[in-house]
Design an enzyme around this catalytic site. Structure first.
Site, mmCIF file in Angstrom:
data_model
loop_
_atom_site.group_PDB
_atom_site.id
_atom_site.type_symbol
_atom_site.label_atom_id
_atom_site.label_comp_id
_atom_site.label_asym_id
_atom_site.label_seq_id
_atom_site.Cartn_x
_atom_site.Cartn_y
_atom_site.Cartn_z
ATOM 1 N N ASN A 1 28.326 39.319 70.626
ATOM 2 C CA ASN A 1 28.750 38.486 69.585
ATOM 3 C C ASN A 1 27.920 38.901 68.263
ATOM 4 O O ASN A 1 28.324 38.751 67.096
ATOM 5 C CB ASN A 1 28.320 37.038 69.876
ATOM 6 C CG ASN A 1 28.643 35.924 68.906
ATOM 7 O OD1 ASN A 1 29.769 36.037 68.271
ATOM 8 N ND2 ASN A 1 27.804 34.799 68.677
ATOM 9 N N ASP B 1 30.556 41.899 66.848
ATOM 10 C CA ASP B 1 31.299 40.987 65.588
ATOM 11 C C ASP B 1 30.593 41.052 64.399
ATOM 12 O O ASP B 1 31.303 40.289 63.517
ATOM 13 C CB ASP B 1 31.313 39.650 66.357
ATOM 14 C CG ASP B 1 32.239 39.634 67.607
ATOM 15 O OD1 ASP B 1 32.700 40.878 68.141
ATOM 16 O OD2 ASP B 1 32.403 38.655 68.344
ATOM 17 N N VAL C 1 29.568 30.034 72.676
ATOM 18 C CA VAL C 1 29.101 30.655 71.445
ATOM 19 C C VAL C 1 29.733 32.012 71.112
ATOM 20 O O VAL C 1 30.170 31.950 69.681
ATOM 21 C CB VAL C 1 27.502 30.730 71.805
ATOM 22 C CG1 VAL C 1 26.905 31.618 70.555
ATOM 23 C CG2 VAL C 1 26.979 29.269 71.641
ATOM 24 N N ALA C 2 29.898 32.863 71.876
ATOM 25 C CA ALA C 2 30.562 34.056 71.405
ATOM 26 C C ALA C 2 31.905 33.847 71.076
ATOM 27 O O ALA C 2 32.157 34.530 70.000
ATOM 28 C CB ALA C 2 30.438 35.006 72.558
ATOM 29 N N ASP D 1 52.247 37.555 27.309
ATOM 30 C CA ASP D 1 52.349 37.509 25.749
ATOM 31 C C ASP D 1 52.464 38.920 25.576
ATOM 32 O O ASP D 1 52.322 39.861 26.210
ATOM 33 C CB ASP D 1 50.970 36.791 25.311
ATOM 34 C CG ASP D 1 50.940 35.663 25.149
ATOM 35 O OD1 ASP D 1 52.042 34.858 25.510
ATOM 36 O OD2 ASP D 1 49.812 34.956 25.416
HETATM 37 P P1 ATP Z 1 52.605 36.587 21.303
HETATM 38 O O1 ATP Z 1 53.473 38.061 21.513
HETATM 39 O O2 ATP Z 1 51.351 36.813 22.121
HETATM 40 O O3 ATP Z 1 53.378 35.421 21.992
HETATM 41 P P2 ATP Z 1 52.991 36.664 18.737
HETATM 42 O O4 ATP Z 1 52.139 37.114 17.870
HETATM 43 O O5 ATP Z 1 54.082 37.611 18.880
HETATM 44 O O6 ATP Z 1 52.221 36.368 19.997
HETATM 45 P P3 ATP Z 1 52.762 34.328 17.640
HETATM 46 O O7 ATP Z 1 51.261 34.423 17.226
HETATM 47 O O8 ATP Z 1 53.258 32.877 17.783
HETATM 48 O O9 ATP Z 1 53.394 35.164 18.466
HETATM 49 O O10 ATP Z 1 53.522 34.562 16.181
HETATM 50 C C1 ATP Z 1 54.955 34.404 15.718
HETATM 51 C C2 ATP Z 1 55.326 34.835 14.426
HETATM 52 O O11 ATP Z 1 54.460 34.310 13.531
HETATM 53 C C3 ATP Z 1 54.837 36.210 14.197
HETATM 54 O O12 ATP Z 1 56.167 37.128 14.669
HETATM 55 C C4 ATP Z 1 54.552 36.373 12.729
HETATM 56 O O13 ATP Z 1 55.677 36.642 12.049
HETATM 57 C C5 ATP Z 1 54.081 35.197 12.230
HETATM 58 N N1 ATP Z 1 52.636 35.156 12.505
HETATM 59 C C6 ATP Z 1 51.695 35.777 13.135
HETATM 60 N N2 ATP Z 1 50.335 35.463 12.730
HETATM 61 C C7 ATP Z 1 50.647 34.675 11.341
HETATM 62 C C8 ATP Z 1 49.590 34.319 10.737
HETATM 63 N N3 ATP Z 1 48.317 34.395 10.940
HETATM 64 N N4 ATP Z 1 50.150 33.833 9.453
HETATM 65 C C9 ATP Z 1 51.324 33.756 9.380
HETATM 66 N N5 ATP Z 1 52.319 33.909 10.082
HETATM 67 C C10 ATP Z 1 51.990 34.659 11.165
#
Ligand code: ATP
Length: 901
Positions: free
Chosen positions: A737, A741, A288-289, A335
């Site tokens: 135990n 333990d 057991v232990a 991102d």
């Molecule tokens: P991440 O860095 O998180 O990937 P991001 O914002 O750089 O995000 P997206 O969101 O895909 O990447 O945007 C890509 C491009 O689209 C941006 O660089 C911008 O020029 C354009 N964009 C971003 N948001 C909008 C929007 N709401 N309407 C129109 N164009 C946009």
């Protein structure tokens, strides 16, 4: 494919939207009042699917005793009770019970913290209450609530749609049909339609794949289509980690080894003339232990305590195995926007037709002046600037509110920045909406990198207004506003646009371009393809998005820990490059790769270069999967962040999929194993550190428990081989135990990381629990602990049977102390001298209480009877303490000696 009929809701899909609102006593402008919603919640209950039966507390308690050896021990105790050994029998049963209670609480705690986790990761939905859109936990939604959702959201209840913008919903969970359904708001006059035919309804648990919409809730909880098919309720994720499974397997092997050794002890003991009955009880107690049956439970507790610590640091672990994998991560793909940067955008530069303006003012407060060539200008007098600002406000989904004197953006911060820029020039979206009617909307999506609307002005003229990534939008333009008029785009102008884009991006500005076209024919524009072509380029708005202050240090710390940070962004290559440099992600030895190049490469080709790239710019979410695969093929353990619906495959494929808590869609969250509550890169680093620590702590107590067990078995085995009497009686073995333990092992699980935890390379995921010298440590310390205990026994026992109880007490004390000193050794992978013994006060208190409990057993007469102990004389304590320090310090000094050499 089976089509389900859904008669309960028939009347709602047949009704006009207004009728539904009236029937359910709600309306599209105000929604429900908080008061009514509360009443309905009390009356109809939470919006949740009822889960299956959980294991009852009583069952869990009894399950603590179902272990084979414990059962044998109980039977053996019963026999000894029948034979008249009452005290022994009662004491053993008491110890087994206490052990059971401890096990019960450990498992309960593990279970509770796991369900708390589940609670934390439950989705939120946006509802209209008292005229205001609010985010609430989806279980609080009631019938009559207005629900707003967009691409990537999971629908929180059954709804009748009243507003649709290019809305498509994937309903395969209910219909088996994987193609998304295009939704409308019109009433359906069809007899008994199946779920797949109800195009004006949305169902709980289905996923919005495109567009956005609003719906009135018509059913919640078990009264939804999903609730009706209980068997479709998703079962819980697997919650055991690879290490837990490996330990379970190891446990099985250890049982066999322990049993074999126990049989050996009993066999040799009997051959050497020990009494059969005593040897039987000793053998069972020893088994057991020595069998580490509690190991999986302690591991679970250590994991869940670690998970709770992570929650405090704003990381939610959705899948327990991730805790372990975190410690192996060698690349973090992150991102940019919001994770590495603050996602607090402010427009600072504007460009149109060869002119550049600057705007001052920071944050979302709509106050600031416009300058051209450093001279203040009135924006309302600059014609193209006006167009640029107004269209930026109209082609926009964000809202701005004032709360406690502060301006807050509801929606995408990029769009919020455009609203603020327009407001600085004196425009307001509501008054623009009085002049222009929005006829269609094609929401932003990060593959297209654009958003468009169709507008009608007061005179009935219709326009498409489009905003998006400048390089992408410029490709769809054939003309440009230059000198206040529309002109065909010449090579020269094109060059000028490109220079402007680069100029803004190289200052780390995020840039948005705006374009438009007038519609001359009557036809309705039904798709973004029809809208986003043959445009006229108006201009650019450049916005700052400052890096998060803590990220630079976090990137450096990751580098020291052997973890590479890779930025993956949809943003312009120059912007990405500028920010990556500021954050220390991009340096002389690493490169930037663009989405365009990525798209043409095979995964194998990417594999050849991927190790050199630290920034991927202008990528689409689909590229992320390729990046994950290439990195994995290079042997990396990849952590990948994401927020959108298209990020889900990459999040799933990554070893650690990370979703954003604030901006993340439900789909991304569900695919992830870790959620960042604050969307912050630095939180990933903290989680990795915690992951490494948890694994280290598990190694610590595995090492402690196994070395203790080896010691316990060996002392008995050697004694039997040497034809000595039993050095420990069964009840003493059980006490060891339980006490030694128990608490100290738990306290090791709470230990803080050893200083170097983020200064070493990531762990190899394939390594076994005994690697890096742990197996040797267990065996060597176990041998020494067993050895010194036997030595203490032999030095005290000179063959006089009257001295036996005394010698056994000395052996007992030596074994206990040797283990309690050894526990400090287990805190470090190096040596007992590597760490301050008071660094873990839980452990100090656990050891002090174990020592006190031992003294009570030794010196309190009622317990002396039960534990067969005799008070130890002062002079012998010197020997006991000296001997019990040997296993730890002998090896500690050897380490020191080797180090000084
Ligand atoms: P991440 O860095 O998180 O990937 P991001 O914002 O750089 O995000 P997206 O969101 O895909 O990447 O945007 C890509 C491009 O689209 C941006 O660089 C911008 O020029 C354009 N964009 C971003 N948001 C909008 C929007 N709401 N309407 C129109 N164009 C946009």
């Amino acid at each position: 494919m089976k089509r389900r009929k859904c008669d309960v809701r028939m009347k709602y899909h047949e009704m006009e939207a207004r009728e539904v609102e009236d029937t359910l006593n709600t309306n599209r402008h105000e929604g429900m009042s908080e008061e009514d919603a509360q009443k309905r919640l009390e009356q109809f209950g939470y919006n949740e699917l009822v889960e299956g039966e959980k294991q009852s507390a009583l069952l869990l308690f009894f399950s603590q005793f179902k272990d084979f050896m414990t059962l044998i021990l109980l039977v053996a105790t019963l026999i000894s009770g029948l034979l008249g050994e009452y005290i022994d029998a009662i004491a053993i049963i008491a110890i087994v019970l206490i052990n059971g209670v401890l096990g019960f609480f450990q498992e309960r705690k593990a279970e509770k913290s796991l369900s708390a986790l589940k609670e934390l990761s439950t989705p939120h939905v946006t509802v209209l209450r008292d005229g205001e859109w609010k985010k609430i936990p989806s279980k609080e939604v009631v019938v009559g609530d207005l629900l707003k959702f967009s691409s990537g959201d999971r629908i929180g209840a059954d709804i009748r749609l009243i507003e649709c913008n290019n809305l498509e919903i994937e309903e395969s969970a209910l219909t088996g049909e994987s193609l998304p359904v295009q939704k409308t708001v019109a009433a359906i006059k069809q007899d008994n339609p199946g779920i797949g035919d109800m195009e004006n309804m949305g169902f709980m648990g289905t996923i919005v794949t495109k567009g956005s919409g609003v719906g009135v809730v018509i059913g919640t909880g078990m009264k939804t289509a999903m609730g009706q098919i209980a068997d479709m309720i998703q079962s819980a994720e697997t919650m055991t980690t690879p290490l837990q499974r490996r330990l379970e397997q190891l446990g099985k092997i250890l049982i066999v080894v322990a049993l074999f050794l126990t049989v050996l002890v009993v066999g040799i003991g009997v051959l050497q003339g020990q009494e059969l009955y005593t040897m039987f009880l000793t053998g069972v107690s020893l088994a057991v232990a020595a069998i580490p049956e509690g190991l999986p439970a302690i591991v679970t507790v250590a994991l869940s305590l670690g998970v709770q610590r992570m929650i405090k640091q704003k990381a939610i672990v959705r899948k327990l195995p991730a805790v372990e994998t975190l410690g192996c991560a060698s690349v973090i793909c992150s991102d940019k926007t919001g994770t590495l940067t603050q996602n607090k955008m402010t427009v600072t530069h504007l460009w149109s037709g060869g002119n550049t303006w600057q705007v001052d003012g920071i944050g979302y407060t709509p106050k600031g002046d416009f300058y051209r060539s450093e001279k203040r200008v009135d924006p309302k007098k600059e014609k193209t600037l006006q167009q640029l600002l107004m269209f930026g406000m109209l082609c926009n989904h964000a809202e701005i509110h004032k709360k406690n004197k502060e301006f807050i953006i509801d929606g995408d911060p990029t769009e919020g920045a455009l609203l603020v820029a327009g407001m600085k020039a004196g425009y307001s979206r509501p008054s623009l909406l009085n002049q222009y009617e929005i006829l269609e909307e094609f929401p932003f999506d990060s593959t297209r990198k654009m958003m468009s609307i169709v507008l009608k002005d007061a005179s009935g003229r219709r326009f498409v207004v489009c905003k998006g990534a400048p390089d992408v939008l410029a490709q769809n333009c054939e003309s440009i506003l230059w000198d206040n008029r529309k002109q065909a785009m010449t090579q020269e102008m094109h060059k000028s646009v490109n220079e402007a884009i680069h100029g803004l991006a190289s200052q780390a500005l995020r840039t948005i371009a705006i374009g438009y076209k007038e519609l001359t024919n009557e036809g309705r524009i039904t798709s973004e393809k029809d809208a986003e072509n043959r445009l006229t380029f108006i201009g650019l708005q450049g916005m700052i998005d400052p890096p998060r202050t803590e990220v630079r240090a976090a990137v450096r710390e990751c580098k020291e820990a052997g973890i590479k940070t890779v930025m993956i962004t949809g943003d312009h290559v120059t912007t990405a490059q500028a920010i990556a440099k500021q954050l220390g992600i991009l340096n002389k030895s690493t490169k930037v790769m663009e989405g365009k190049a990525l798209a043409t490469m095979s995964t194998e080709e990417l594999e050849d270069v991927v190790d050199d790239v630290s920034v991927f710019a202008r990528v689409s979410p689909e590229h992320k999967l390729k990046i994950v695969k290439a990195l994995q093929n290079r042997g990396h353990i990849v952590a990948m962040t994401g927020d959108g619906i298209n990020d889900a495959p990459a999040i799933k494929a990554a070893d650690i999929g990370i979703a954003m808590g604030i901006t993340g869609t439900d789909v991304a969250k569900e695919a992830s194993s870790l959620i960042l509550l604050d969307d912050n890169f630095a939180t990933i680093k903290s989680a990795i550190k915690e992951g490494r620590n948890i694994y280290d702590n598990i190694r610590k107590f595995v090492r402690y428990l196994l070395a203790s067990n080896v010691g316990e078995i060996l002392v008995m085995l050697f004694a039997m081989i040497l034809a000595l009497p039993l050095p420990l009686v069964p009840i003493q073995i059980l006490w060891v135990n339980l006490v030694t333990d128990g608490l100290p092992a738990m306290a090791l699980g709470l230990d803080r990381p050893e200083g170097n935890v983020m200064k070493r390379e990531p762990r190899n995921p394939k390594e076994g629990i005994f690697s890096r010298g742990l197996g040797w440590k267990v065996i060597s310390r176990g041998f020494l602990i067993g050895g010194v205990t036997l030595l203490a026994f032999m030095l005290t026992y000179k063959g006089d049977p009257n001295e036996l109880a005394y010698a056994q007490t000395v052996a007992f004390a030596t074994l206990v102390l040797a283990q309690l000193i050894h526990v400090f050794d287990c805190r470090s992978e190096k040596s007992v001298f590597a760490r301050n013994p008071f660094g873990n006060m839980y452990l100090v208190w656990a050891v002090i209480s174990s020592v006190l409990l031992m003294l009570v057993v030794l010196y309190w007469p009622p317990l002396q009877q039960i534990f067969h102990t005799v008070p130890i004389a002062g002079r012998d304590w010197l020997m006991i303490v000296g001997l019990s320090a040997v296993p730890t310090f002998l090896l500690g000094f050897t380490y020191l000696a080797r180090k000084t050499k």
